[in-house]
Design an enzyme around this catalytic site. Structure first.
Site, mmCIF file in Angstrom:
data_model
loop_
_atom_site.group_PDB
_atom_site.id
_atom_site.type_symbol
_atom_site.label_atom_id
_atom_site.label_comp_id
_atom_site.label_asym_id
_atom_site.label_seq_id
_atom_site.Cartn_x
_atom_site.Cartn_y
_atom_site.Cartn_z
ATOM 1 N N ASN A 157 -20.968 20.809 -10.913
ATOM 2 C CA ASN A 157 -20.902 21.244 -9.508
ATOM 3 C C ASN A 157 -19.714 22.148 -9.192
ATOM 4 O O ASN A 157 -19.798 22.972 -8.292
ATOM 5 C CB ASN A 157 -20.937 20.036 -8.568
ATOM 6 C CG ASN A 157 -19.734 19.148 -8.689
ATOM 7 O OD1 ASN A 157 -19.200 18.951 -9.778
ATOM 8 N ND2 ASN A 157 -19.291 18.604 -7.582
ATOM 9 N N GLY A 231 -17.606 13.015 -13.441
ATOM 10 C CA GLY A 231 -19.066 13.010 -13.445
ATOM 11 C C GLY A 231 -19.583 11.785 -12.723
ATOM 12 O O GLY A 231 -18.912 11.225 -11.845
ATOM 13 N N SER A 232 -20.764 11.356 -13.118
ATOM 14 C CA SER A 232 -21.417 10.263 -12.390
ATOM 15 C C SER A 232 -20.868 8.894 -12.829
ATOM 16 O O SER A 232 -20.273 8.762 -13.905
ATOM 17 C CB SER A 232 -22.923 10.312 -12.658
ATOM 18 O OG SER A 232 -23.161 10.075 -14.025
ATOM 19 N N GLY A 236 -19.625 7.675 -16.531
ATOM 20 C CA GLY A 236 -18.217 7.262 -16.601
ATOM 21 C C GLY A 236 -18.080 5.917 -17.301
ATOM 22 O O GLY A 236 -17.171 5.714 -18.126
ATOM 23 N N GLU A 253 -13.067 10.285 -12.901
ATOM 24 C CA GLU A 253 -13.263 10.732 -11.511
ATOM 25 C C GLU A 253 -14.766 10.745 -11.286
ATOM 26 O O GLU A 253 -15.476 11.594 -11.818
ATOM 27 C CB GLU A 253 -12.674 12.132 -11.299
ATOM 28 C CG GLU A 253 -11.169 12.215 -11.441
ATOM 29 C CD GLU A 253 -10.396 11.508 -10.337
ATOM 30 O OE1 GLU A 253 -11.026 11.078 -9.346
ATOM 31 O OE2 GLU A 253 -9.176 11.363 -10.478
ATOM 32 N N CYS A 287 -18.348 15.929 -4.945
ATOM 33 C CA CYS A 287 -18.098 14.483 -5.010
ATOM 34 C C CYS A 287 -17.617 13.975 -3.666
ATOM 35 O O CYS A 287 -17.963 12.876 -3.250
ATOM 36 C CB CYS A 287 -17.083 14.183 -6.106
ATOM 37 S SG CYS A 287 -15.536 15.088 -5.940
ATOM 38 N N GLU A 461 -5.732 11.794 -11.044
ATOM 39 C CA GLU A 461 -5.564 13.190 -11.424
ATOM 40 C C GLU A 461 -4.678 13.873 -10.385
ATOM 41 O O GLU A 461 -4.632 13.456 -9.224
ATOM 42 C CB GLU A 461 -6.912 13.906 -11.472
ATOM 43 C CG GLU A 461 -7.723 13.554 -12.703
ATOM 44 C CD GLU A 461 -8.704 14.649 -13.073
ATOM 45 O OE1 GLU A 461 -8.525 15.260 -14.124
ATOM 46 O OE2 GLU A 461 -9.646 14.883 -12.294
HETATM 47 P P1 NAD Z 1 -22.961 13.438 -15.397
HETATM 48 O O1 NAD Z 1 -22.237 12.145 -15.444
HETATM 49 O O2 NAD Z 1 -24.403 13.457 -15.692
HETATM 50 O O3 NAD Z 1 -22.306 14.472 -16.449
HETATM 51 C C1 NAD Z 1 -20.941 14.801 -16.411
HETATM 52 C C2 NAD Z 1 -20.515 15.296 -17.783
HETATM 53 O O4 NAD Z 1 -20.619 14.225 -18.739
HETATM 54 C C3 NAD Z 1 -21.350 16.428 -18.346
HETATM 55 O O5 NAD Z 1 -20.510 17.340 -19.006
HETATM 56 C C4 NAD Z 1 -22.254 15.710 -19.357
HETATM 57 O O6 NAD Z 1 -22.724 16.555 -20.385
HETATM 58 C C5 NAD Z 1 -21.301 14.666 -19.901
HETATM 59 N N1 NAD Z 1 -21.946 13.506 -20.511
HETATM 60 C C6 NAD Z 1 -23.190 13.015 -20.307
HETATM 61 N N2 NAD Z 1 -23.388 11.892 -21.029
HETATM 62 C C7 NAD Z 1 -22.221 11.653 -21.703
HETATM 63 C C8 NAD Z 1 -21.777 10.631 -22.589
HETATM 64 N N3 NAD Z 1 -22.562 9.609 -22.939
HETATM 65 N N4 NAD Z 1 -20.513 10.694 -23.069
HETATM 66 C C9 NAD Z 1 -19.692 11.700 -22.715
HETATM 67 N N5 NAD Z 1 -20.049 12.705 -21.872
HETATM 68 C C10 NAD Z 1 -21.293 12.681 -21.372
HETATM 69 O O7 NAD Z 1 -22.639 14.057 -13.964
HETATM 70 P P2 NAD Z 1 -23.240 15.377 -13.288
HETATM 71 O O8 NAD Z 1 -24.634 15.142 -12.872
HETATM 72 O O9 NAD Z 1 -22.931 16.543 -14.168
HETATM 73 O O10 NAD Z 1 -22.295 15.504 -11.986
HETATM 74 C C11 NAD Z 1 -22.567 14.917 -10.758
HETATM 75 C C12 NAD Z 1 -21.727 13.681 -10.539
HETATM 76 O O11 NAD Z 1 -20.334 13.980 -10.724
HETATM 77 C C13 NAD Z 1 -21.829 13.144 -9.115
HETATM 78 O O12 NAD Z 1 -21.943 11.747 -9.148
HETATM 79 C C14 NAD Z 1 -20.499 13.546 -8.479
HETATM 80 O O13 NAD Z 1 -20.099 12.753 -7.389
HETATM 81 C C15 NAD Z 1 -19.573 13.424 -9.648
HETATM 82 N N6 NAD Z 1 -18.350 14.187 -9.424
HETATM 83 C C16 NAD Z 1 -17.186 13.508 -9.245
HETATM 84 C C17 NAD Z 1 -16.011 14.220 -8.979
HETATM 85 C C18 NAD Z 1 -14.699 13.515 -8.757
HETATM 86 O O14 NAD Z 1 -13.666 14.172 -8.824
HETATM 87 N N7 NAD Z 1 -14.678 12.225 -8.469
HETATM 88 C C19 NAD Z 1 -16.054 15.614 -8.908
HETATM 89 C C20 NAD Z 1 -17.269 16.260 -9.104
HETATM 90 C C21 NAD Z 1 -18.425 15.541 -9.367
#
Ligand code: NAD
Length: 481
Positions: A157, A231-232, A236, A253, A287, A461
């Site tokens: 995002n 990420g999600s 995480g 995060e 997020c 962070e």
């Molecule tokens: P996601 O968790 O699907 O993917 C995030 C990253 O993790 C990607 O690079 C993906 O390739 C990698 N990934 C996937 N599986 C993995 C694994 N098993 N081991 C290691 N890495 C892996 O998230 P998304 O759909 O790309 O992003 C959306 C989510 O991110 C939303 O929930 C949003 O709220 C969150 N987000 C949080 C913040 C924050 O700062 N808190 C900021 C931006 C987005």
């Protein structure tokens, strides 16, 4: 894919390579994404395997030792020069974000400006050693030493900003850093690392793009010392599990379900306009987007009316005057479509939008959708939508609304909107979130720690606390012999 290119080649923003050991490295196989606004194919990007991962990590492991010995001011100057170079190419990177992510150019430029501000802001921070005790017979000094190889795993995002906000602190504190962009947005991360080749020694800043298997290859690698993940929530948790085998440091995060509490004393039209910005910017894919709005019942109808009028006038597209771009990829588009379908099936009152496409728009566009007072227990209130769909809820009792806002597993951000300073501080102090805003939302600066409470994250962070996340603490006890 074309053959290896020199590190000093002019960045062309059309060809994309891994960055390993100060070189642009092709992979045997490549992949590409789809432009979410036009549905055309984007350029080919590397598809890394365990071979690339192993090579990059081993090189980072060696590079980290030398980089850690470089004085802080030299590392800071390298980062400052990198930030200046990114600023000089702001427009190129912004145009790339438009086709990579489907961001309207307004928001693409905003993302770049935010990231450049952060990189410069990190350069203002320092992490000096601290004398804890200085007695005649004993001196104790605490210092912060880099961890070694840090990996940054980022979502789709904010591909530039989330990468920059990790690589800055990691490199400043003396770590080597490997960036793993999302498979949905591999391009900007690779170009950031390519730009970094001009400022950091080989192996200090590297980037690998690939598919779903790439993240686990990095989080399980024994020579990776730290994973900074954004990420999600479910991913995480998987990252944390995977890091536990080698006791890697980990920062998470994660997702949020930020609420805004709108009090009775604000101008409902002004508040609605401001809240629309923080809810629908980047099509709600932030997020810390406002994902639930609790409006005092005395101004609820006026607020709803103003919000509906405002969002219905927001222009679609990615060009100069556009505000609402497409959802960033097909998988997520289908996910948000399903959320809208479920809302329609449940027969919740839809005050704006509610369709699963936008007439006349080819890409993954969805209309800004407002749900009028759905049940508190509904999924659209309790779960993160991460798209242009916003539930509006009524409140009358302050302690009740605080309880409802705190009643989820998320704790990323929250805001309270009022002219009454006492009420603002009273409510803000009760909100269970890492960032709380009064009469604004989603404002972030490099000097200020960002940390999710509850299931929105682990660790910190940014700010000096964020620098510490990339370090081990070391205490030296000294006595005379
Ligand atoms: P996601 O968790 O699907 O993917 C995030 C990253 O993790 C990607 O690079 C993906 O390739 C990698 N990934 C996937 N599986 C993995 C694994 N098993 N081991 C290691 N890495 C892996 O998230 P998304 O759909 O790309 O992003 C959306 C989510 O991110 C939303 O929930 C949003 O709220 C969150 N987000 C949080 C913040 C924050 O700062 N808190 C900021 C931006 C987005």
């Amino acid at each position: 894919m074309a053959s290896e290119t020199s590190g000093n080649a002019k960045m062309d923003f059309k060809t994309f390579y891994n960055v390993i050991d100060g070189k642009l490295e092709p992979t045997v196989k490549t992949r590409h994404t789809i432009n979410p606004s036009t549905l055309e194919a984007n350029p080919e990007a590397p598809l890394s395997t365990s071979d690339e991962v192993d090579k990059a990590v081993k090189i980072a492991h060696e590079a980290a030792k030398e980089w850690a010995a470089v004085p802080w001011d030299e590392r800071k100057n390298a980062l400052a020069n990198f930030a200046a170079a990114l600023e000089a190419q702001l427009e190129d990177f912004a145009q790339m974000l438009v086709w990579e992510h489907g961001k309207p150019i307004l928001w693409a430029r905003h993302e770049l400006a935010t990231d450049i501000g952060f990189l410069k802001g990190f350069c203002e921070l320092s992490l000096p050693e601290e004398t804890i005790e200085d007695a005649p017979d004993r001196k104790i000094v605490k210092s912060y030493v880099p961890l070694g190889v840090a990996v940054g795993i980022v979502p789709w995002n904010y591909p530039v900003h989330l990468a920059g906000a990790k690589l800055g602190p990691a490199l400043l504190t003396g770590n080597a850093f490997i960036l793993k962009p999302s498979p949905f947005t591999p391009y900007s991360g690779l170009k950031l690392a390519e730009l970094g080749m001009q400022f950091f020694p080989p192996g200090v800043l590297q980037a690998l793009s690939g598919g779903d298997d790439l993240g686990p290859l990095l989080t399980t690698h024994p020579l990776v010392n730290m994973v900074s993940f954004t990420g999600s929530v479910p991913t995480g948790k998987a990252v944390m599990k995977s890091c536990s085998d080698t006791l890697k440091r980990v920062t998470l995060e994660l997702g949020g379900n930020d609420a805004a509490i709108v009090c009775a004393d604000v101008d409902p039209v002004v508040a609605a306009t401001k809240i629309a910005l923080f809810a629908f910017c980047n099509s709600g894919q932030i997020c810390m987007s406002i994902k639930r709005v609790y409006v005092h019942e005395s101004i609820y109808d006026q607020f709803l009316d103003a919000l509906v009028k405002h969002v219905q006038a927001l222009p679609f597209g990615v060009g100069e005057t556009a505000f609402i771009g497409p959802v960033a990829n097909e998988l997520h588009f289908k996910r948000v479509q399903k959320i809208i379908a479920d809302i329609n099936d449940a027969k919740f009152a839809v005050a704006a939008g509610g369709a699963e496409s936008v007439p006349g728009q080819k890409g993954y566009y969805l209309p800004p959708t407002i749900i009028d007072n759905p049940p508190e227990s509904s999924a659209i209130v309790q779960e993160e939508q991460f798209g242009p769909v916003l539930p509006l809820l009524k409140w009358s009792d302050e302690s009740d609304v605080v309880q409802r806002v705190n009643g989820t597993d998320s704790g990323l951000g929250a805001s309270v909107w009022t002219r009454d300073d006492e009420q603002a501080v009273r409510v803000a102090n009760q909100l269970e979130a890492g960032s709380v805003w009064i009469n604004t939302h989603a404002e972030i600066v490099a000097s200020t720690p960002f940390a999710g409470h509850k299931q929105s994250g682990l660790g910190v962070e940014w700010g000096v606390d964020g620098l510490k996340s990339y370090c081990n603490t070391k205490a030296v006890y000294r006595r005379a012999f």
